[in-house]
Design a protein around this motif. Sequence first.
Motif, PDB file in Angstrom:
ATOM      1  N   GLN A   1     -55.411  29.071 -22.045  1.00 18.65           N
ATOM      2  CA  GLN A   1     -55.010  30.160 -21.875  1.00 18.65           C
ATOM      3  C   GLN A   1     -54.224  30.327 -21.008  1.00 18.65           C
ATOM      4  OE1 GLN A   1     -59.060  32.211 -21.308  1.00 18.65           O
ATOM      5  NE2 GLN A   1     -57.565  33.782 -20.216  1.00 18.65           N
ATOM      6  N   THR A   2     -53.002  30.771 -20.204  1.00 18.26           N
ATOM      7  CA  THR A   2     -51.772  30.072 -19.291  1.00 18.26           C
ATOM      8  C   THR A   2     -52.168  31.262 -18.352  1.00 18.26           C
ATOM      9  OG1 THR A   2     -50.576  29.430 -20.501  1.00 18.26           O
ATOM     10  CG2 THR A   2     -49.684  30.507 -18.830  1.00 18.26           C
TER      11      THR A   2
ATOM     12  N   ASP B   1     -47.996  30.319 -14.595  1.00 19.80           N
ATOM     13  CA  ASP B   1     -48.010  28.699 -15.764  1.00 19.80           C
ATOM     14  C   ASP B   1     -49.083  27.691 -15.274  1.00 19.80           C
ATOM     15  OD1 ASP B   1     -45.560  30.435 -16.788  1.00 19.80           O
ATOM     16  OD2 ASP B   1     -43.936  28.967 -15.704  1.00 19.80           O
ATOM     17  N   GLU B   2     -49.583  28.145 -14.839  1.00 25.08           N
ATOM     18  CA  GLU B   2     -51.083  27.224 -14.656  1.00 25.08           C
ATOM     19  C   GLU B   2     -52.451  27.398 -15.843  1.00 25.08           C
ATOM     20  OE1 GLU B   2     -51.164  25.409 -12.194  1.00 25.08           O
ATOM     21  OE2 GLU B   2     -49.152  25.622 -12.112  1.00 25.08           O
ATOM     22  N   PRO B   3     -53.247  26.488 -15.464  1.00 19.90           N
ATOM     23  CA  PRO B   3     -53.948  26.653 -16.638  1.00 19.90           C
ATOM     24  C   PRO B   3     -54.993  27.251 -15.849  1.00 19.90           C
ATOM     25  CG  PRO B   3     -53.591  24.362 -16.124  1.00 19.90           C
ATOM     26  CD  PRO B   3     -52.002  25.195 -15.627  1.00 19.90           C
TER      27      PRO B   3
ATOM     28  N   ALA C   1     -52.474  28.688 -28.156  1.00 19.63           N
ATOM     29  CA  ALA C   1     -51.955  28.859 -26.338  1.00 19.63           C
ATOM     30  C   ALA C   1     -51.932  30.473 -26.760  1.00 19.63           C
ATOM     31  CB  ALA C   1     -50.259  28.544 -26.537  1.00 19.63           C
TER      32      ALA C   1
ATOM     33  N   GLY D   1     -51.487  33.898 -23.766  1.00 12.94           N
ATOM     34  CA  GLY D   1     -51.758  34.190 -22.542  1.00 12.94           C
ATOM     35  C   GLY D   1     -52.207  35.657 -21.854  1.00 12.94           C
TER      36      GLY D   1
ATOM     37  N   ALA E   1     -43.678  32.988 -14.208  1.00 15.26           N
ATOM     38  CA  ALA E   1     -43.661  32.765 -15.850  1.00 15.26           C
ATOM     39  C   ALA E   1     -42.397  33.364 -16.147  1.00 15.26           C
ATOM     40  CB  ALA E   1     -44.984  33.426 -16.193  1.00 15.26           C
TER      41      ALA E   1
ATOM     42  N   CYS F   1     -45.745  33.408 -21.148  1.00 17.07           N
ATOM     43  CA  CYS F   1     -47.593  33.596 -20.628  1.00 17.07           C
ATOM     44  C   CYS F   1     -48.094  32.518 -21.135  1.00 17.07           C
ATOM     45  CB  CYS F   1     -48.070  34.907 -21.175  1.00 17.07           C
ATOM     46  SG  CYS F   1     -47.661  36.068 -22.264  1.00 17.07           S
ATOM     47  N   ASN F   2     -47.598  31.909 -21.984  1.00 14.17           N
ATOM     48  CA  ASN F   2     -47.999  30.817 -23.250  1.00 14.17           C
ATOM     49  C   ASN F   2     -47.721  29.061 -22.802  1.00 14.17           C
ATOM     50  OD1 ASN F   2     -49.756  32.146 -24.480  1.00 14.17           O
ATOM     51  ND2 ASN F   2     -47.894  32.465 -26.181  1.00 14.17           N
ATOM     52  N   LYS F   3     -46.742  28.789 -21.896  1.00 11.62           N
ATOM     53  CA  LYS F   3     -46.544  27.884 -21.550  1.00 11.62           C
ATOM     54  C   LYS F   3     -47.292  26.674 -21.279  1.00 11.62           C
ATOM     55  CE  LYS F   3     -42.176  27.485 -19.693  1.00 11.62           C
ATOM     56  NZ  LYS F   3     -41.568  29.415 -20.083  1.00 11.62           N
ATOM     57  N   VAL F   4     -48.500  26.744 -20.711  1.00 15.04           N
ATOM     58  CA  VAL F   4     -49.547  26.308 -20.764  1.00 15.04           C
ATOM     59  C   VAL F   4     -49.953  25.265 -22.334  1.00 15.04           C
ATOM     60  CG1 VAL F   4     -52.265  25.208 -19.948  1.00 15.04           C
ATOM     61  CG2 VAL F   4     -50.470  26.444 -18.819  1.00 15.04           C
TER      62      VAL F   4
END
Length: 140
Positions: free
Chosen positions: A61-62, A66-68, A99, A101, A114, A117-120
């Motif tokens: 998840q993000t 943008d953090e895990p 991924a 988010g 962000a 919503c899927n950056k991580v």
Amino acid sequence: GEFWTMVGVAVLYGGELACEIAERLVKEGKEKSVEMSAHDMASFQALKLAEEPRIVIFVIQTVENDEPPESAGSCIRFFKRKTHSEDLLAGKMSFTVLAIGDSNLLLDRQTTTAKDCNKVGQALDTRLGQIGGGRVLPRG
């Protein structure tokens, strides 16, 4: 088919929703005679990912900015290390990244920077490829 049953599949999850999805994947895998197990990313070191050949499905998840999720932080940081060689995972890890988010974060622009919503998951997928991991399926 056979490839999945030869080696065990580890499903690593980061986040509560990711945990639910990981458990569902394991249940469905077992119904198809695929040896699968779910693990919190917080315990990733016990799996010796860079030592033994295996297939790993990352469900990540993000969260805000943008953090895990906190439990996934050490695992994400491990793979991001700049000191890793380009063949760290070569011949050892085949992977795919799912991924996930929370699109609600995008609605509340005051709490997030962000862009999506899927950056991580996107970053992890790219990085695993850079350090020799074999992508089994495209990122989902």
